[in-house]
Design a protein around this motif. Structure first.
Motif, PDB file in Angstrom:
ATOM      1  N   LEU A 288       4.703  -4.889   6.830  1.00 33.12           N
ATOM      2  CA  LEU A 288       3.581  -4.336   7.599  1.00 33.12           C
ATOM      3  C   LEU A 288       2.929  -5.477   8.364  1.00 33.12           C
ATOM      4  O   LEU A 288       2.739  -6.567   7.804  1.00 33.12           O
ATOM      5  CB  LEU A 288       2.557  -3.710   6.651  1.00 33.12           C
TER       6      LEU A 288
ATOM      7  N   LYS B  70       0.333  -7.920   9.745  1.00 35.59           N
ATOM      8  CA  LYS B  70      -0.893  -8.428   9.101  1.00 35.59           C
ATOM      9  C   LYS B  70      -2.152  -7.884   9.772  1.00 35.59           C
ATOM     10  O   LYS B  70      -3.155  -7.639   9.111  1.00 35.59           O
ATOM     11  CB  LYS B  70      -0.919  -9.957   9.157  1.00 35.59           C
ATOM     12  N   ASP B  71      -2.089  -7.718  11.079  1.00 33.77           N
ATOM     13  CA  ASP B  71      -3.282  -7.262  11.792  1.00 33.77           C
ATOM     14  C   ASP B  71      -3.273  -5.766  12.078  1.00 33.77           C
ATOM     15  O   ASP B  71      -4.255  -5.089  11.840  1.00 33.77           O
ATOM     16  CB  ASP B  71      -3.438  -8.029  13.115  1.00 33.77           C
ATOM     17  N   ASP B  72      -2.116  -5.258  12.545  1.00 31.68           N
ATOM     18  CA  ASP B  72      -2.119  -3.842  12.950  1.00 31.68           C
ATOM     19  C   ASP B  72      -1.636  -2.897  11.844  1.00 31.68           C
ATOM     20  O   ASP B  72      -1.712  -1.690  11.992  1.00 31.68           O
ATOM     21  CB  ASP B  72      -1.295  -3.631  14.242  1.00 31.68           C
ATOM     22  N   TRP B  73      -1.109  -3.424  10.752  1.00 29.50           N
ATOM     23  CA  TRP B  73      -0.631  -2.615   9.619  1.00 29.50           C
ATOM     24  C   TRP B  73       0.437  -1.610  10.027  1.00 29.50           C
ATOM     25  O   TRP B  73       0.584  -0.558   9.426  1.00 29.50           O
ATOM     26  CB  TRP B  73      -1.804  -1.939   8.888  1.00 29.50           C
ATOM     27  N   LYS B  74       1.213  -1.984  11.065  1.00 30.55           N
ATOM     28  CA  LYS B  74       2.336  -1.142  11.487  1.00 30.55           C
ATOM     29  C   LYS B  74       3.603  -1.644  10.824  1.00 30.55           C
ATOM     30  O   LYS B  74       3.801  -2.858  10.688  1.00 30.55           O
ATOM     31  CB  LYS B  74       2.522  -1.224  13.012  1.00 30.55           C
TER      32      LYS B  74
ATOM     33  N   HIS C 229       3.617   4.637   8.599  1.00 31.74           N
ATOM     34  CA  HIS C 229       3.183   3.273   8.296  1.00 31.74           C
ATOM     35  C   HIS C 229       2.396   3.181   6.986  1.00 31.74           C
ATOM     36  O   HIS C 229       1.394   2.475   6.909  1.00 31.74           O
ATOM     37  CB  HIS C 229       2.355   2.702   9.466  1.00 31.74           C
ATOM     38  N   CYS C 230       2.864   3.922   5.982  1.00 32.70           N
ATOM     39  CA  CYS C 230       2.143   3.887   4.700  1.00 32.70           C
ATOM     40  C   CYS C 230       2.435   2.593   3.958  1.00 32.70           C
ATOM     41  O   CYS C 230       1.562   2.079   3.252  1.00 32.70           O
ATOM     42  CB  CYS C 230       2.492   5.100   3.841  1.00 32.70           C
ATOM     43  N   GLY C 231       3.658   2.103   4.063  1.00 34.42           N
ATOM     44  CA  GLY C 231       3.993   0.835   3.399  1.00 34.42           C
ATOM     45  C   GLY C 231       4.757   0.990   2.095  1.00 34.42           C
ATOM     46  O   GLY C 231       5.099   0.000   1.452  1.00 34.42           O
TER      47      GLY C 231
ATOM     48  N   PRO D 193       0.824  -1.202   0.000  1.00 34.16           N
ATOM     49  CA  PRO D 193       0.000   0.000   0.000  1.00 34.16           C
ATOM     50  C   PRO D 193       0.861   1.257   0.000  1.00 34.16           C
ATOM     51  O   PRO D 193       2.039   1.215   0.355  1.00 34.16           O
ATOM     52  CB  PRO D 193      -0.768  -0.110   1.312  1.00 34.16           C
ATOM     53  N   LEU D 194       0.273   2.368  -0.377  1.00 30.65           N
ATOM     54  CA  LEU D 194       0.932   3.676  -0.246  1.00 30.65           C
ATOM     55  C   LEU D 194       0.184   4.545   0.745  1.00 30.65           C
ATOM     56  O   LEU D 194       0.714   5.500   1.288  1.00 30.65           O
ATOM     57  CB  LEU D 194       0.969   4.403  -1.586  1.00 30.65           C
TER      58      LEU D 194
ATOM     59  N   SER E 271      -1.825   4.855   4.353  1.00 26.63           N
ATOM     60  CA  SER E 271      -1.611   4.184   5.638  1.00 26.63           C
ATOM     61  C   SER E 271      -2.938   3.712   6.239  1.00 26.63           C
ATOM     62  O   SER E 271      -3.746   4.519   6.699  1.00 26.63           O
ATOM     63  CB  SER E 271      -0.921   5.147   6.608  1.00 26.63           C
TER      64      SER E 271
END
Lengths: 385, 136
Positions: free
Chosen positions: B101, B103-107, B86-88, A337-338, A340
């Motif tokens: 990232l 899987k659950d918290d996307w951190k 934490h955009c990824g 993703p870009l 957040s």
């Protein structure tokens, strides 16, 4: 068929009886509840996104010096700022870049002002009888300007294509760095949490809708630019690539730097991450069905950013994109993703709590957003190189 | 234990069989991940070393005596974690799987033991939060 009104929902909120869920929570709930049951149980659903939104900027009024100046050429921290709006009003375009440091631009000035930092101002003018000053050098900050408000012409895109690159070279885009030979795929929405994917026909979101904008309470001010309702839709009524948008407005003096970040994309330029949250009142079963949408039911198009016109490669869905890999022509490709989702969830929860705490009132739109719109391209007229 | 180090060789030391000594004298299993020799013959080497802790300590002492700077990858990859949104975007280019990232918290999390110092994250991060010094 039973329905609710916004007034009834606001009344429930006042009595502390309203049920407010995030769009992810209600999607989960829909696994074992029908739209009719959701309508009965849930009053408001909060949606959110935190992504790069280049089409953003800020109006600012500096106040008059003595003697006064009609600012004609204006720089803030060495970034050109549009001063063609009266004497001491200006518009800071988020993507305007400094001539001396192309990684720094309007977005950074907007962020600095929200943080309360001093910003260097330099302006020049020809001098007039009513505005005799010809130049001014000073500093400004959030406490000594009259007004500063974000006015973003195109935010919160309803869906966006995922990007990949079929060429043999790495390319650097606003969709991030794309590895050669389809080495990765990037995407940029918060999926089932994304505002305009939860109200695809604008049943509740319209001009005047109160929203969470970068930590402040802002408003939908107009349909966003490139507002396109004619995009092909999937069987769930969701456009399969970028479609409608919102123009939004809000007081920068109330904003929180946690929810707005200046950014720089390599070899592309300056952009800005904007945090937006929009509450959707659950007024009828159809809205209950819309807010229950799940990632697997939201499609988007994978486009080749390595070629002119970004031709479509295939369609996928957000469940697959969020899984970390998708398969195209037998090849497993990493996805990233870009925008957040971590921040979008914070916004959705913050908005939920503000509604429960009665600090955020749900609004009826003043006017609906347009229907049956198309996009036109820019025809090349006359001689071009 | 298994750890990744960046070795920096001063000019004139790149002809010595240092890696051979690490294997033979200190019983270290070595995986060479990245190597570079600069214009003035100074060199940089990214190694994964698998060894008993005491052997690894002795090896580091040996490198020091030979004037070779040995630093763990964490020390050479600077990531301003507290400013991360934490955009990824960095995970899109991290094919080594060091940046992921949750899987659950996307951190976002950074696992230095997987980093191959390709430096792609430096350009990928929209906030410019990574700084990597492979060749000094």
């Amino acid at each position: 068929m039973s329905t609710k009104t916004i007034d009834q929902i606001n009344e429930k909120i006042k009595k502390g009886k309203a049920v407010v869920l995030t769009a992810e929570e209600v999607s989960k709930m829909s696994e074992n509840h029908t739209p009719s049951e959701i309508l009965k149980k849930v009053d408001v659903v909060t949606t959110a996104t935190f992504g790069a939104m280049c089409s953003s900027g800020a109006f600012i009024n500096f106040g008059h010096a003595d003697p006064a100046i009609r600012m004609e050429k204006l720089k803030l921290n060495d970034v050109n700022v549009f001063s063609g709006v009266a004497a001491v009003d200006a518009y800071i375009g988020a993507t305007e870049e400094s001539e001396t440091n192309p990684k720094y631009g309007g977005a950074h000035i907007i962020e600095a002002l929200i943080k309360g930092e001093d910003v260097h101002l330099e302006a020049h003018a020809k001098g007039t009888d009513c505005y005799p000053r010809k130049e001014i050098v000073t500093t400004i900050n959030k406490n000594n300007v009259n007004e500063m408000f974000l006015f973003n012409p195109r935010n919160a895109y309803q869906n966006y294509p995922a990007a990949t690159n079929t060429t043999n070279k790495m390319i650097y885009t606003y969709m991030g760095n794309l590895l050669p030979k389809m080495g990765n795929i990037t995407y940029s929405t918060s999926g089932e949490l994304s505002p305009l994917l939860n109200d695809p026909e604008f049943r509740t979101i319209g001009i005047g809708t109160r929203i969470f904008l970068c930590g402040a309470q802002g408003f939908v001010s107009w349909n966003g630019t490139q507002f396109n309702t004619s995009v092909k839709k999937n069987k769930n009524g969701i456009p399969v690539h970028n479609a409608t948008t919102l123009a939004v407005i809000g007081d920068m003096k109330q904003m929180d730097p946690e929810f707005i970040k200046a950014a720089y994309f390599e070899k592309y330029g300056v952009s800005i991450y904007i945090g937006i949250g929009i509450p959707i009142p659950v007024l009828d079963e159809e809205i209950a069905r819309c807010v229950s949408i799940k990632n697997k039911d939201i499609n988007t198009t994978v486009m080749d950013y390595g070629k002119n016109g970004h031709p479509a490669i295939c369609e996928t869905d957000y469940e697959k994109l969020q899984s970390g890999t998708i398969t195209i022509n037998g090849k497993s490709i990493r996805t990233a993703p870009l925008s957040s989702l971590y921040k979008a969830r914070i916004i959705a929860n913050k908005l939920k709590n503000q509604i429960i705490d009665e600090t955020f009132q749900i609004t009826q739109p003043v006017q609906n957003l347009p229907k049956n719109t198309n996009l036109t391209g820019l025809e090349i007229r006359g001689e071009n190189k | 234990m298994k750890k990744r180090f960046i070795l920096t060789f001063p000019a004139g030391r790149t002809n010595n069989p240092i890696t051979y000594d690490l294997i033979k004298k200190y019983n270290i299993k070595i995986n060479i991940i990245k190597a570079n020799i600069g214009a003035e013959e100074e060199g940089s080497l990214l190694l994964e070393m698998i060894a008993e802790e005491s052997d690894l300590n002795n090896a580091q002492e040996y490198l020091k005596e030979n004037n070779i700077n040995c630093q763990s990858v964490e020390k050479r990859v600077q990531f301003i974690e507290n400013e991360c949104m934490h955009c990824g975007a960095c995970t899109a280019v991290c094919f080594a799987g060091a940046l992921t990232l949750g899987k659950d918290d996307w951190k976002l999390s950074f696992d230095a033991t997987k980093c191959i110092v390709c430096e792609l994250c430096v350009k990928a991060c929209p906030l410019g939060l990574f700084e990597i010094h492979f060749s000094e």
